[in-house]
Design a protein around this motif. Structure first.
Motif, PDB file in Angstrom:
ATOM      1  N   GLN A   1      18.687   0.142  -1.760  1.00 15.05           N
ATOM      2  CA  GLN A   1      17.418   0.701  -1.634  1.00 15.05           C
ATOM      3  C   GLN A   1      17.440   2.033  -2.475  1.00 15.05           C
ATOM      4  O   GLN A   1      16.453   2.306  -2.801  1.00 15.05           O
ATOM      5  CB  GLN A   1      17.096   0.732  -0.094  1.00 15.05           C
ATOM      6  N   VAL A   2      18.576   2.906  -2.318  1.00 14.68           N
ATOM      7  CA  VAL A   2      18.531   4.003  -2.950  1.00 14.68           C
ATOM      8  C   VAL A   2      18.523   3.974  -4.324  1.00 14.68           C
ATOM      9  O   VAL A   2      17.762   4.480  -4.891  1.00 14.68           O
ATOM     10  CB  VAL A   2      19.913   4.837  -2.473  1.00 14.68           C
ATOM     11  N   LEU A   3      18.953   2.674  -5.091  1.00 18.28           N
ATOM     12  CA  LEU A   3      18.992   2.374  -6.149  1.00 18.28           C
ATOM     13  C   LEU A   3      17.630   2.209  -6.918  1.00 18.28           C
ATOM     14  O   LEU A   3      17.168   2.401  -7.725  1.00 18.28           O
ATOM     15  CB  LEU A   3      20.148   1.482  -6.675  1.00 18.28           C
ATOM     16  N   ILE A   4      16.997   1.404  -5.861  1.00 15.90           N
ATOM     17  CA  ILE A   4      15.702   0.702  -6.143  1.00 15.90           C
ATOM     18  C   ILE A   4      14.612   2.181  -6.212  1.00 15.90           C
ATOM     19  O   ILE A   4      13.877   2.079  -7.196  1.00 15.90           O
ATOM     20  CB  ILE A   4      15.104  -0.129  -5.099  1.00 15.90           C
ATOM     21  N   VAL A   5      14.815   2.883  -5.287  1.00 19.74           N
ATOM     22  CA  VAL A   5      13.767   4.103  -5.154  1.00 19.74           C
ATOM     23  C   VAL A   5      14.179   5.184  -6.327  1.00 19.74           C
ATOM     24  O   VAL A   5      13.138   5.430  -6.795  1.00 19.74           O
ATOM     25  CB  VAL A   5      14.165   4.851  -3.743  1.00 19.74           C
ATOM     26  N   LEU A   6      15.447   5.396  -6.924  1.00 19.05           N
ATOM     27  CA  LEU A   6      15.616   6.162  -7.807  1.00 19.05           C
ATOM     28  C   LEU A   6      15.118   5.585  -9.069  1.00 19.05           C
ATOM     29  O   LEU A   6      14.714   6.302  -9.968  1.00 19.05           O
ATOM     30  CB  LEU A   6      17.217   6.462  -7.725  1.00 19.05           C
ATOM     31  N   ALA A   7      15.410   4.235  -9.280  1.00 20.61           N
ATOM     32  CA  ALA A   7      14.740   3.464 -10.493  1.00 20.61           C
ATOM     33  C   ALA A   7      13.482   3.679 -10.734  1.00 20.61           C
ATOM     34  O   ALA A   7      12.788   3.899 -11.713  1.00 20.61           O
ATOM     35  CB  ALA A   7      15.296   2.156 -10.426  1.00 20.61           C
ATOM     36  N   ALA A   8      12.749   3.543  -9.387  1.00 19.84           N
ATOM     37  CA  ALA A   8      11.329   3.786  -9.332  1.00 19.84           C
ATOM     38  C   ALA A   8      10.813   5.030  -9.783  1.00 19.84           C
ATOM     39  O   ALA A   8       9.778   5.030 -10.568  1.00 19.84           O
ATOM     40  CB  ALA A   8      10.590   3.105  -8.074  1.00 19.84           C
ATOM     41  N   VAL A   9      11.165   6.071  -8.992  1.00 17.89           N
ATOM     42  CA  VAL A   9      10.961   7.554  -9.471  1.00 17.89           C
ATOM     43  C   VAL A   9      11.153   7.638 -10.845  1.00 17.89           C
ATOM     44  O   VAL A   9      10.221   8.326 -11.519  1.00 17.89           O
ATOM     45  CB  VAL A   9      11.696   8.300  -8.218  1.00 17.89           C
ATOM     46  N   GLY A  10      12.291   7.352 -11.283  1.00 17.22           N
ATOM     47  CA  GLY A  10      12.522   7.534 -12.867  1.00 17.22           C
ATOM     48  C   GLY A  10      11.564   6.933 -13.752  1.00 17.22           C
ATOM     49  O   GLY A  10      11.349   7.551 -14.673  1.00 17.22           O
ATOM     50  N   LEU A  11      11.233   5.845 -13.510  1.00 18.77           N
ATOM     51  CA  LEU A  11      10.465   5.108 -14.464  1.00 18.77           C
ATOM     52  C   LEU A  11       9.024   5.588 -14.427  1.00 18.77           C
ATOM     53  O   LEU A  11       8.412   5.994 -15.317  1.00 18.77           O
ATOM     54  CB  LEU A  11      10.302   3.423 -13.605  1.00 18.77           C
ATOM     55  N   ILE A  12       8.465   5.940 -12.899  1.00 20.02           N
ATOM     56  CA  ILE A  12       7.348   6.758 -13.039  1.00 20.02           C
ATOM     57  C   ILE A  12       7.275   8.175 -13.560  1.00 20.02           C
ATOM     58  O   ILE A  12       6.264   8.580 -14.362  1.00 20.02           O
ATOM     59  CB  ILE A  12       6.795   7.045 -11.457  1.00 20.02           C
TER      60      ILE A  12
ATOM     61  N   MET B   1       0.853  -1.242  -0.094  1.00 22.46           N
ATOM     62  CA  MET B   1      -0.060  -0.194  -0.028  1.00 22.46           C
ATOM     63  C   MET B   1       0.916   1.275   0.099  1.00 22.46           C
ATOM     64  O   MET B   1       0.641   2.146  -0.619  1.00 22.46           O
ATOM     65  CB  MET B   1      -0.902   0.067   1.234  1.00 22.46           C
ATOM     66  N   GLY B   2       2.057   1.385   0.790  1.00 26.14           N
ATOM     67  CA  GLY B   2       2.874   2.286   0.750  1.00 26.14           C
ATOM     68  C   GLY B   2       3.348   2.663  -0.639  1.00 26.14           C
ATOM     69  O   GLY B   2       3.487   3.834  -1.093  1.00 26.14           O
ATOM     70  N   ALA B   3       4.012   1.527  -1.387  1.00 26.50           N
ATOM     71  CA  ALA B   3       4.426   1.764  -2.626  1.00 26.50           C
ATOM     72  C   ALA B   3       3.231   2.297  -3.682  1.00 26.50           C
ATOM     73  O   ALA B   3       3.956   3.222  -4.499  1.00 26.50           O
ATOM     74  CB  ALA B   3       4.937   0.462  -3.154  1.00 26.50           C
ATOM     75  N   LEU B   4       2.008   1.891  -3.548  1.00 24.67           N
ATOM     76  CA  LEU B   4       1.014   2.499  -4.262  1.00 24.67           C
ATOM     77  C   LEU B   4       0.943   3.915  -4.078  1.00 24.67           C
ATOM     78  O   LEU B   4       0.577   4.820  -4.978  1.00 24.67           O
ATOM     79  CB  LEU B   4      -0.263   1.707  -4.209  1.00 24.67           C
ATOM     80  N   GLY B   5       0.952   4.113  -2.699  1.00 26.47           N
ATOM     81  CA  GLY B   5       0.784   5.751  -2.507  1.00 26.47           C
ATOM     82  C   GLY B   5       1.862   6.580  -2.889  1.00 26.47           C
ATOM     83  O   GLY B   5       1.750   7.650  -3.354  1.00 26.47           O
ATOM     84  N   VAL B   6       3.298   6.033  -2.583  1.00 27.83           N
ATOM     85  CA  VAL B   6       4.506   6.790  -3.170  1.00 27.83           C
ATOM     86  C   VAL B   6       4.024   7.031  -4.699  1.00 27.83           C
ATOM     87  O   VAL B   6       4.286   8.174  -5.069  1.00 27.83           O
ATOM     88  CB  VAL B   6       5.677   5.945  -3.000  1.00 27.83           C
ATOM     89  N   GLY B   7       3.644   6.339  -5.544  1.00 33.37           N
ATOM     90  CA  GLY B   7       3.393   6.227  -6.907  1.00 33.37           C
ATOM     91  C   GLY B   7       2.644   7.383  -7.171  1.00 33.37           C
ATOM     92  O   GLY B   7       2.495   8.124  -8.118  1.00 33.37           O
ATOM     93  N   SER B   8       1.199   7.155  -6.517  1.00 31.55           N
ATOM     94  CA  SER B   8       0.194   8.241  -6.533  1.00 31.55           C
ATOM     95  C   SER B   8       0.660   9.676  -6.194  1.00 31.55           C
ATOM     96  O   SER B   8       0.484  10.520  -6.982  1.00 31.55           O
ATOM     97  CB  SER B   8      -0.767   7.964  -5.513  1.00 31.55           C
ATOM     98  N   LEU B   9       1.606   9.698  -5.158  1.00 31.99           N
ATOM     99  CA  LEU B   9       2.119  11.145  -4.937  1.00 31.99           C
ATOM    100  C   LEU B   9       2.953  11.464  -5.840  1.00 31.99           C
ATOM    101  O   LEU B   9       2.977  12.932  -6.298  1.00 31.99           O
ATOM    102  CB  LEU B   9       2.979  11.148  -3.512  1.00 31.99           C
TER     103      LEU B   9
END
Length: 427
Positions: free
Chosen positions: A246-257, A207-215
């Motif tokens: 974890q930093v690389l995963i977050v940055l990759a996710a933000v870049g993809l979104i 749920m947190g991951a979906l929330g981050v994507g929405s934000l």
């Protein structure tokens, strides 16, 4: 000592208040002439709730608590500057309103000495509200309509027209009414929701991951450059203490979104229409760049105590500023509260960050340390965002900022209480 039920009521009251100001544009709701009293009640509800909570905690006053003395000095300087302004009544009412719905929130949390679950309650309900606001913004962008607040966010509504007369085009306003302050709110909430994602497990993490994507998507659709910078700074501060993986995963996710979002022609055309590079090249003649010099001229009129809170709107016309604001909270504080007021505000911020840094070293639970880091990131990002907007003069961003200040200091108080309890057990 504050009774447990008072702490609980205070936490619930502040949590509901944060949700209320996020979802209900209480200052600009339009319900027609037959509901004038309801509209006034909605506008004054936050201040009345906070005054009621302050009455509950009147016996819990502790002048030795963090930032209390500095907050008192800051308000006193604001009162002195307003009393010496050209419209004393206007200045004094603004100081009272901004103090009750601003720094008082932090003091209420400090005096109530909330438990860990109380702080989590406030932040969790705030996260739910922010995700709901972001999702409604996505719906607004997709349908190009605002079915709930479309009539309220219109120049035909005098209260809203007095606040914003810009044509925002495709930039979303969601339940907030202005893309700049919507972006500021979402950028502040982003580190908190990301914290839930990284420390949560199972359903909470999903749920947190979906929330981050929405934000992130909602933040991008505000097309607010100051909020983009604030979110970037906040992420840098928060991720600086985490593992590289974890930093690389977050940055990759933000870049993809971001890539998927900007792949839409409608989104890309709106971003290009902002003409960021052109504004930077013409900063000396641009509307915002000129306002910086005009606010400096106002500061020169009363450098120590300022021209008085609320006075910028009409006194800036002396220096050909017809926009009512320099779009910079730091410059506006300098102009309205003077050097003395701004220095004390800076001291409050330094004191808050000092407590947060100490708590990050002393808290035993790694999740608490990570939450403290997330709150620090949100506040640092908010201070960067204030370079481009009057965040402390808008209800939602003001409430969120000072509530995070209280939550951050509340975490350090929890450590002090637990350490004291351990010493008693050892004896």
């Amino acid at each position: 000592m504050t009774p447990p039920w008072v702490s609980r009521v205070t936490s619930w009251g502040l949590a509901i208040l944060l949700c209320y100001v996020a979802v209900v544009p209480h200052r600009y709701v339009e319900l027609g002439p037959e509901a004038v009293w309801l509209v006034r009640g909605m506008a004054w509800a936050p201040a009345l709730v906070l005054c009621g909570l302050a009455a509950l905690l009147v016996r819990s006053w502790d002048a030795r608590a963090p930032i209390v003395s500095l907050a008192g000095i800051w308000v006193a300087l604001g009162v002195a500057g307003a009393a010496g302004g050209e419209a004393p009544l206007l200045g004094l009412t603004r100081v009272a309103y901004y103090s009750v719905t601003g720094v008082l929130l932090s003091l209420l949390l400090i005096f109530s000495r909330p438990e860990r679950r109380d702080l989590h309650l406030i932040l969790r309900l705030g996260m739910v509200a922010s995700v709901a606001v972001a999702l409604y913004g996505l719906f607004e962008f997709w349908t190009q309509s605002n079915p709930i607040y479309g009539s309220s966010f219109s120049v035909s509504n005098p209260r809203y027209a007095h606040f914003a007369q810009d044509v925002f085009g495709r930039r979303i306003r969601s339940t907030v009414g202005h893309p700049v302050y919507l972006g500021g709110f979402l950028s502040m909430m982003l580190p908190i929701v990301l914290h839930t994602t990284l420390v949560g497990r199972g359903v909470a993490r999903s749920m947190g991951a979906l929330g981050v994507g929405s934000l992130i998507v909602g933040l991008l659709l505000t097309f607010t450059r100051g909020a983009y910078a604030a979110a970037f700074v906040g992420l840098v501060v928060y991720l600086s203490g985490r593992a590289t993986r974890q930093v690389l995963i977050v940055l990759a996710a933000v870049g993809l979104i971001a890539s998927v979002t900007f792949s839409s022609n409608r989104v890309w055309e709106t971003l290009a229409g902002r003409q960021t590079l052109r504004q930077l090249e013409n900063l000396r003649t641009d509307q915002r760049g000129v306002a910086y010099w005009q606010s400096t001229a106002l500061l020169a009129e009363s450098p120590l105590l300022g021209i008085g809170s609320g006075h910028y709107r009409f006194l800036a016309r002396r220096h050909q500023d017809w926009n009512d604001t320099p779009d910079n909270m730091h410059l506006r504080l300098l102009a309205e509260t003077g050097l003395a007021g701004y220095v004390v505000f800076a001291m409050i911020c330094v004191s808050v960050f000092t407590h947060l840094r100490v708590s990050q070293r002393r808290l035993q639970d790694p999740r608490d340390r990570d939450l403290s880091r997330a709150i620090t990131a949100a506040l640092v990002g908010a201070l960067f965002d204030m370079v481009t907007c009057d965040a402390l003069y808008f209800p939602l961003t003001r409430v969120t900022f000072w509530l995070f200040v209280g939550c951050g200091i509340g975490l350090s108080q929890i450590h002090d209480t637990e350490a004291s309890g351990k010493r008693v057990v050892l004896v």
